[in-house]
Design an enzyme around this catalytic site. Structure first.
Site, PDB file in Angstrom:
ATOM      1  CB  CYS A 282      50.301  43.278  39.187  1.00 17.30           C
ATOM      2  SG  CYS A 282      49.375  43.329  40.731  1.00 17.30           S
ATOM      3  CG  HIS A 435      47.042  45.613  34.512  1.00 15.65           C
ATOM      4  ND1 HIS A 435      47.852  44.612  35.028  1.00 15.65           N
ATOM      5  CD2 HIS A 435      46.400  46.151  35.587  1.00 15.65           C
ATOM      6  CE1 HIS A 435      47.706  44.553  36.341  1.00 15.65           C
ATOM      7  NE2 HIS A 435      46.832  45.478  36.708  1.00 15.65           N
ATOM      8  CG  HIS A 473      45.353  40.487  38.992  1.00 15.56           C
ATOM      9  ND1 HIS A 473      46.622  40.111  38.644  1.00 15.56           N
ATOM     10  CD2 HIS A 473      45.433  41.827  39.260  1.00 15.56           C
ATOM     11  CE1 HIS A 473      47.426  41.157  38.699  1.00 15.56           C
ATOM     12  NE2 HIS A 473      46.729  42.207  39.069  1.00 15.56           N
TER      13      HIS A 473
END
Length: 635
Positions: A282, A435, A473
């Site tokens: 990620c 994040h 995400h």
């Protein structure tokens, strides 16, 4: 000691659940309730065109009945529909039906005392025929089969899946319709339109940029995590035999996770320069950003296109992450909220009471130039990359669990920015783009890191934003969404709040953090944003992004006021060109760059000697004169 060149953000673009990134439109969708009337209505109008609700014809926005609409009309008639069709929402049936997702159920027919007898066409017999089958001809085309041991079969079946929300492109927007995208996987469609959007947002023709640099001084750094897993990529490749189909010639090469870079080189830029496709789960966008920024700072590269494109709203991918327990399922959210009904738009809840992250698709690209080239060409300054730090976690018990590496990256990023900008910028005028994955573990561990770093550097009430609350995400592209949202904060001064939570969870370390549940207007200009990213496998990265006014102040020291005055004169024309593209894109004319089979280099015309390589079609040769980097080690 050579002076490092500053990597300046001169263009940015892409597409996600909030819309088009260039012109700050996706950012504006996130804070739309906090915007003044005109930018709010302009963003709604652009989205309405993207979604096919209206069109722009003969100098006016028009509805399906060809009636002219002004901005106020668009907001009044379509505003609610536009808002409902953007950001995180229930997964559209164009992907799959979340209430009846296709499955295959295994069963055994005729497993009792009597053999199973059935008929089928002769050409449909398996190869080889099972040894316990007795096959008799019925006619020239059909046979009767007696299977003494029964028959293993798979029935088409349909099941409810527990995860029902995702961050999807605006409803009705088809990325493949913007260019000749036949047989391209969705992630590559996103890569093409996203990189094209970023290139055109610069306001300088790519040919003019190439005329100012050597061909090998351009770099493209882009990738994705999950490759291309839909029917036109690896998904179709892996499923073809099981479905009784055939592999196509395109599925294997187009499935590779290097394609978000390769397609930009081959079909958008025609680049022969540096290329890289770095993946770090990620944190992949920041891995690519670090490589680009380091190459620019060292002088190896003068122009860099950096990005990621991910299209993971695929049943198998969602099934995989859901089985890990990583995604927010309806049942988890119902239990958490104590209700039988959940809002599909509030599944992603960074730093609140949450139950897992929400998958999303997105394409985000930025264009960097070294400071001297930006000044020479009059490129607009949207920000600059200070540093990007990447550190692993050491030994791990679980590959998906967080670890100590993020302490290192975050502390380094703040310390580096302090060294460059000074203590007051860090303590009073900085922002964190978290994040913020929306998992119970992340809200504790990430906030604890922020809290400890804040304590060490004397920071109080540190603003924290988490864009995954809006767009979900997008895996590799997630940090690109953080970066582009930060550029919007620098321009408008509005920090997006975490509006999907009612309050910050009790176990979050929030004493020194400002995690707001509504948009916050910054009390003063922000100097720097810290982008924080955590990925499976211990892939941690933190970047510092400097605001435009800080960058201009730095450049004035390097190039002087006369140099900056000449630069500002050139910049006016560049800004006008960028604005013209923005207006055209608002009206649905994206003019996507895609050169298939055009401008091929005639290798017979390449001229090579000991000093240089001259390629046809490029203004400057590639230099072959090198100094000995290891002179102190050689005779």
């Amino acid at each position: 000691m050579s002076v490092a060149r500053l990597p300046i953000v001169v263009g940015f673009g892409g597409f996600n659940a909030a819309g088009r990134a260039s012109g700050h439109h996706a950012y504006r969708r996130m804070v739309i309730e906090s915007l003044p009337e005109l930018p709010r209505q302009e963003t709604l109008a652009g989205l309405a065109v993207m979604m096919g609700l209206i069109s722009y014809v003969e100098g006016a926005y028009r509805d399906s009945a060809d009636q002219a609409l002004d901005l106020a009309d668009i907001e009044a008639r379509y505003g609610e529909q536009i808002l409902d069709g953007t950001l995180i929402r229930r997964i559209d049936k164009s992907f799959f039906d979340v209430d009846a997702a296709h499955w295959q159920k295994s069963a055994t027919l005729g497993a009792g005392d009597s053999p199973l007898v059935f008929e089928l066409r002769k050409r449909d017999l398996p190869e080889p025929v099972p040894t316990d089958w007795l096959v008799n001809d019925i006619d020239g085309d059909r046979v009767r089969v007696t299977a003494s041991g029964g028959l293993e079969v798979k029935f088409d079946s349909y099941r409810d899946i527990p995860v029902k929300s995702a961050g999807q492109l605006p409803r009705g927007f088809n990325p493949g319709s913007l260019y000749n995208s036949h047989y391209h996987p969705r992630a590559l469609q996103l890569a093409v339109i996203g990189a094209s959007d970023a290139i055109q947002s610069i306001g300088i023709k790519w040919s003019a940029i190439m005329a100012a640099v050597q061909p090998d001084q351009v770099g493209v750094y882009a990738s994705n995590v999950m490759s291309q897993m839909d029917e036109n990529g690896f998904g179709g490749l892996l499923q073809s035999r099981l479905k009784g189909g055939r592999v196509s010639a395109k599925q294997c090469p187009l499935g590779l996770n290097t394609m978000p870079a390769d397609f930009v080189n081959a079909y958008i830029l025609g680049s022969v320069g540096q290329t890289g496709a770095i993946t770090g789960a990620c944190a992949s966008f920041l891995y690519n950003l670090q490589a680009a920024a380091e190459d620019i700072a060292s002088g190896k590269c003068r122009v860099a296109v950096v990005g990621c494109a991910e299209a993971p709203i695929v049943l198998e991918i969602i099934d995989g992450y859901a089985t890990m327990g990583a995604l927010a399922s309806e049942e988890k959210l119902k239990k958490l909220d104590g209700t039988d009904e959940i809002d599909p738009r509030r599944t992603s809840r960074p730093f609140g009471e949450n139950a897992g992250f929400t998958m999303a698709e997105a394409s985000q690209y930025v264009v960097l130039m070294d400071d001297a080239l930006a000044i020479e060409l009059g490129a607009d300054i949207h920000g600059a990359v200070g540093d990007v730090f990447i550190n692993a976690d050491g030994f791990k018990k679980s590959i998906s669990a967080p670890g100590p590496g993020n302490y290192i990256t975050m502390a380094k990023a703040v310390a580096s920015a302090k060294a460059i900008l000074g203590e007051e910028s860090i303590k009073q005028r900085s922002l964190i783009q978290a994040h913020g994955s929306s998992t119970p573990q992340n809200r504790v561990t990430e906030s604890q890191i922020f809290d400890q770093v804040a304590q060490v550097f004397g920071i109080e009430n540190w603003p924290v934003s988490a864009v995954k609350a809006y767009v979900g995400h997008s895996l590799s592209a997630a940090s690109g969404e953080q970066l582009i949202a930060s550029l919007g904060v620098f321009k408008y001064g509005i920090i997006p709040g975490v509006k999907t939570i009612d309050k910050v969870a009790d176990d979050v370390f929030a004493d020194r953090l400002q995690i707001a549940t509504k948009d916050v207007v910054a009390s003063q200009q922000l100097d720097v944003a810290f982008l924080n990213s955590k990925g499976f496998g211990g892939n941690n990265a933190t970047a510092s992004i400097f605001a435009p006014h800080v960058v201009e102040r730095m450049l004035a020291r390097r190039f002087g006021e006369k140099g900056m005055a000449r630069y500002r004169d050139k910049r006016e024309q560049v800004r006008a060109a960028a604005e013209a593209y923005d207006v055209a894109a608002q009206q649905g004319n994206f003019a996507t760059i895609y050169h298939f089979g055009e401008g091929l280099i005639d290798e017979s015309q390449i001229r090579l000697d000991q000093d240089s390589v001259q390629l046809p079609g490029f203004a400057h040769p590639i230099d072959l004169i090198f100094a000995n980097r290891y002179a102190d080690m050689c005779e």
